[in-house]
Design a protein around this motif. Structure first.
Motif, mmCIF file in Angstrom:
data_model
loop_
_atom_site.group_PDB
_atom_site.id
_atom_site.type_symbol
_atom_site.label_atom_id
_atom_site.label_comp_id
_atom_site.label_asym_id
_atom_site.label_seq_id
_atom_site.Cartn_x
_atom_site.Cartn_y
_atom_site.Cartn_z
ATOM 1 N N LYS A 112 11.450 2.377 4.316
ATOM 2 C CA LYS A 112 11.654 1.115 3.617
ATOM 3 C C LYS A 112 12.504 0.168 4.449
ATOM 4 O O LYS A 112 12.207 -1.035 4.544
ATOM 5 N N ALA A 113 13.540 0.713 5.078
ATOM 6 C CA ALA A 113 14.406 -0.115 5.929
ATOM 7 C C ALA A 113 13.638 -0.669 7.120
ATOM 8 O O ALA A 113 13.850 -1.818 7.530
ATOM 9 N N TYR A 114 12.726 0.146 7.676
ATOM 10 C CA TYR A 114 11.904 -0.309 8.801
ATOM 11 C C TYR A 114 11.024 -1.488 8.397
ATOM 12 O O TYR A 114 10.951 -2.504 9.095
ATOM 13 N N LEU A 115 10.352 -1.371 7.259
ATOM 14 C CA LEU A 115 9.467 -2.437 6.799
ATOM 15 C C LEU A 115 10.257 -3.710 6.507
ATOM 16 O O LEU A 115 9.827 -4.822 6.864
ATOM 17 N N LEU A 127 0.815 -1.216 0.000
ATOM 18 C CA LEU A 127 0.000 0.000 0.000
ATOM 19 C C LEU A 127 0.847 1.263 0.000
ATOM 20 O O LEU A 127 0.529 2.247 -0.666
ATOM 21 N N PHE A 128 1.935 1.254 0.765
ATOM 22 C CA PHE A 128 2.746 2.469 0.930
ATOM 23 C C PHE A 128 4.060 2.378 0.164
ATOM 24 O O PHE A 128 5.053 3.014 0.542
ATOM 25 N N SER A 129 4.067 1.587 -0.922
ATOM 26 C CA SER A 129 5.314 1.411 -1.688
ATOM 27 C C SER A 129 5.805 2.722 -2.290
ATOM 28 O O SER A 129 7.012 2.957 -2.394
ATOM 29 N N GLU A 130 4.872 3.592 -2.680
ATOM 30 C CA GLU A 130 5.281 4.874 -3.261
ATOM 31 C C GLU A 130 6.030 5.726 -2.239
ATOM 32 O O GLU A 130 6.996 6.420 -2.582
ATOM 33 N N ILE A 131 5.592 5.649 -0.981
ATOM 34 C CA ILE A 131 6.279 6.402 0.074
ATOM 35 C C ILE A 131 7.584 5.724 0.449
ATOM 36 O O ILE A 131 8.623 6.380 0.615
ATOM 37 N N SER A 132 7.580 4.401 0.561
ATOM 38 C CA SER A 132 8.798 3.690 0.967
ATOM 39 C C SER A 132 9.898 3.802 -0.090
ATOM 40 O O SER A 132 11.085 3.804 0.245
ATOM 41 N N ASP A 133 9.517 3.903 -1.360
ATOM 42 C CA ASP A 133 10.528 4.082 -2.407
ATOM 43 C C ASP A 133 11.212 5.440 -2.291
ATOM 44 O O ASP A 133 12.357 5.610 -2.736
ATOM 45 N N LYS A 134 10.518 6.390 -1.700
ATOM 46 C CA LYS A 134 11.062 7.739 -1.550
ATOM 47 C C LYS A 134 11.776 7.926 -0.214
ATOM 48 O O LYS A 134 12.796 8.619 -0.135
#
Length: 747
Positions: free
Chosen positions: A481-484, A469-476
């Protein structure tokens, strides 16, 4: 014999030389441990001891040392470190130590005002209210930018307003700022008196003029989402703008932003979803629930179910009918290699996201719980088959409850955890161009996702869809992203407690993902259809919450043009949220610390508890003890290992700050007592006014009743059936007849 005496003399000589060296190093500080006038009576007056002893007591109070233990601790330390040195002649009394709590409060407020006033601008103002001991009070925390990064400083954690409304609370917050400025002026006056030839010291202390709300001209205010808190934000914004204009700032230079705690917003969502799902299952299971004896207290309240599980098998639940001890034995004896997912503490908690946070562990442990209940029933016989055990046995074997646990688990790992992390970390994500205003991106993403789930419910059980769901935010945002990746791919859990063997470790969240999206347990597999149905219910509840314009969340939603949404904000406005907090947990945690102190020190004054809380939170008198503890991992926050603000000041300012606190403690205590009295009188006046209204209404009702009695006794009263028909038929119009009948009914 002579040889022994010579050795003893040599040792004593060596000890005397060591004591002399220590005395020279300590200088005047060594004498400060003694009473200046041994003939002075012990009446508990804080001014009898000089600043060094007072500071020693204050530091021990700041370390949460009970007042009754402080003198004994001082004596123990002195006797152990310098056993034969004649340092201690008298020790502070318990009364003096307790009086020093007010000195600590004064010093804590002074240092907080100092750290805040030296800043050129304030980034954020956080405030939250609570009630303890039937007293309502507010706290204020200021967010500032220091050389070490973003920092929050508690300005005052016990602001007592006269009345319980937004206007009174706002006024009390303004007064708190003014009083903080006065503390700085008092410190300056004492410093000037003690060191008249040191103007350089005065230059280091800001004045009350530097303690101005105009420094929030470009800042953010933050509260939770209740009605009063929203009103406080509106009034605060008006007051800050007023101060800014008095300072000569133009309208273009004033841009005060109101913001709401995203942790509260998230909790409100999950509270609504929990209610919707519970109601759906209650309606579906109405007949089944009715057939279960009421003594077993079975309904579809999922948090109540969590509480029952914790009471029964929780190792830390203080419930005398629980079996946590037996469960630990059973698990270690019969399932030693099975990973036990830790329970979320729900007994005593009221957070609305407990409904999702508590689900994964119970879902994963469910087979073990059922086996334990059967084992315990066999071992204990009928005595083990109590109400709580039967209640849990019914729940754990219910397809509907397993489905609800599965849905809640998916919501937790795919939505609750990511949003919680983002809300708590926005102040640290400046390098990734992500701030408070960008939280609206997460909301817009969720809205689109829930619309897709309503259209195609199978997406809810699709790992790629839900966990992306939040891939757009995690890519930025790399840290997100490291947390997930860490939580779902790297974080390990021990099957055997404290084991360092890799064979004894599992990936708990990876196993949860497998269980909810690719189940191999029959009890989970059979819930697929029901989970899709519940997913639509949950998605609908989320969307209703998002789009409800009476709720704070709607301010951040782009599809309806929320005033703080990315669709409305300009780029400069969005960037103004960079480096800002998105959570009011700072203010919440202060109240939590106050509650803890009030529980531990049952008779402590409310303002003293606030002083202990502030000094602990701000860390102004910390001595960086961590650097002397070998073999421990340093805190992640580098600033946490530095000495507190108090010890970065020149020695003269440390002494003058303590002296100012000693002199001003009496007035500070008086101000608190007066505020308490004012609130009590206002409460009494309000209750009296309410009582008078009740009496007036009762009088009116009494008079009206007598009027009706008199009417009934007169010819207007219909006393018999024949009289009623005769009078009724004499009335010419339908409206007149209707009025007459209504009057008789009232009589």
């Amino acid at each position: 014999m002579i040889h022994d005496l010579r050795e003893q003399l040599a040792r004593k000589t060596e000890e005397a030389e060591e004591f002399e060296l220590m005395a020279n190093l300590a200088g005047d500080d060594l004498a400060s441990f003694r009473y200046r006038n041994r003939k002075v009576k012990k009446i508990g007056n804080p001014k009898q001891w000089d600043p060094i002893v007072t500071q020693l007591v204050i530091e021990m109070l700041a370390h949460q040392t009970p007042p009754s233990c402080i003198s004994a601790n001082i004596l123990s330390v002195v006797k152990l470190l310098v056993p034969d040195a004649p340092i201690v002649e008298e020790l502070p009394s318990v009364r003096f130590v307790r009086n020093c709590r007010t000195v600590l409060l004064h010093l804590s407020k002074t240092l907080a005002a100092y750290e805040i006033a030296i800043q050129d601008r304030f980034l954020q103002l956080f405030t939250d209210g609570t009630t303890r001991r039937q007293t309502e009070f507010q706290n204020v925390v200021i967010g500032i930018l220091t050389a070490s990064g973003y920092r929050r400083v508690a300005l005052d954690s016990c602001i007592i307003s006269e009345e319980h409304n937004a206007k009174s609370v706002t006024s009390s917050i303004i007064v708190a700022f003014q009083r903080s400025g006065k503390l700085l002026d008092q410190w300056r006056a004492v410093t000037e008196e003690m060191y008249p030839d040191r103007p350089d010291l005065l230059h280091k202390i800001p004045s009350s003029k530097d303690m101005s709300l105009s420094k929030l001209a470009k800042g953010f205010t933050m509260t939770d989402t209740c009605k009063t808190a929203k009103k406080i934000q509106v009034l605060l914004k008006e007051e800050i703008a007023k101060v800014c204009k008095e300072k000569g700032l133009t309208d273009n230079e004033i841009e005060i932003h109101t913001s709401y705690c995203w942790q509260h917003l998230r909790n409100v969502w999950f509270g609504a979803v929990e209610t919707a799902l519970n109601n759906t299952l209650v309606n579906q299971l109405e007949e089944s629930l009715a057939s279960i004896p009421s003594m077993y207290r079975v309904d579809m309240d999922i948090v109540q179910f969590y509480q029952g599980v914790e009471k029964m098998v929780g190792g830390t639940a203080n419930y005398h009918k629980g079996a946590g001890k037996d469960f630990v034995f059973y698990k270690e004896e019969f399932h030693p290699t099975r990973y036990l997912y830790p329970l979320t503490r729900v007994c005593g908690g009221t957070r609305q996201d407990l409904s999702v946070e508590g689900a994964p562990s119970i879902l994963m442990n469910l087979p073990l719980y059922l086996q334990f209940l059967r084992w315990r029933s066999g071992v204990c016989g009928t005595s083990g088959d109590g109400i709580l055990a039967t209640n849990l046995h019914i729940y754990l074997r219910s397809v509907e409850m397993v489905a609800l646990l599965r849905v809640m688990s998916i919501l937790h790992i795919s939505i609750c955890m990511p949003v919680r992390w983002l809300a708590g970390k926005t102040a640290e994500l400046s390098d990734y161009d992500f701030g408070h205003c960008d939280m609206g991106k997460a909301l817009d993403t969720l809205e689109a996702a829930f619309e897709a789930i309503i259209e195609d419910p199978s997406k809810f059980l699709d790992e790629d869809f839900m966990m992306g769901l939040f891939s757009e935010i995690s890519d930025k945002v790399d840290p997100f992203k490291a947390y997930l990746e860490y939580m779902f791919e790297k974080k390990l859990g021990n099957v055997v407690v404290n084991s360092k063997d890799d064979e004894d470790k599992v990936l708990p969240y990876d196993e949860i993902l497998a269980a909810v999206f690719y189940p191999n347990r029959k009890d989970i597999i059979q819930t697929d259809e029901l989970c899709r149905e519940l997913a639509v219910t949950a998605a609908t509840a989320f969307l209703v919450e998002f789009r409800d314009e009476s709720k704070a969340t709607s301010n951040y939603l782009s599809s309806i043009g929320g005033k703080s949404s990315l669709a409305v904000l300009t780029e400069s406005q969005r960037k103004s949220g960079i480096g800002k907090e998105s959570s009011n947990s700072t203010s919440e945690s202060l109240h939590g610390t106050t509650t803890d102190i009030l529980k531990r020190a049952g008779t402590i004054r409310l303002d003293h508890a606030a002083g202990d809380e502030m000094i602990k939170y701000n860390r102004h008198v910390d001595r960086d003890a961590e650097q002397y503890i070998k073999g421990t991992k340093p805190p992640a926050n580098k600033d946490a290992t530095q000495s507190g603000l108090f010890f970065t000041l020149p020695k003269e300012l440390q002494i003058s700050a303590v002296m100012a606190a000693k002199r001003g403690s009496k007035n500070l205590k008086k101000e608190h007592d007066q505020a308490l009295e004012s609130q009590k009188r206002a409460d009494l006046a309000r209750k009296q006014a309410e009582q008078e209204q009740i009496v007036e209404k009762a009088k009116e009702a009494y008079i009206r009743a007598w009027e009706l009695i008199e009417i009934y006794r007169s010819e207007r009263g219909w006393k018999t059936l024949s009289q009623s028909w005769r009078t009724f038929n004499q009335l010419s119009s339908e409206s007149a007849r209707l009025r007459a009948v209504k009057e008789q009914i009232v009589i």
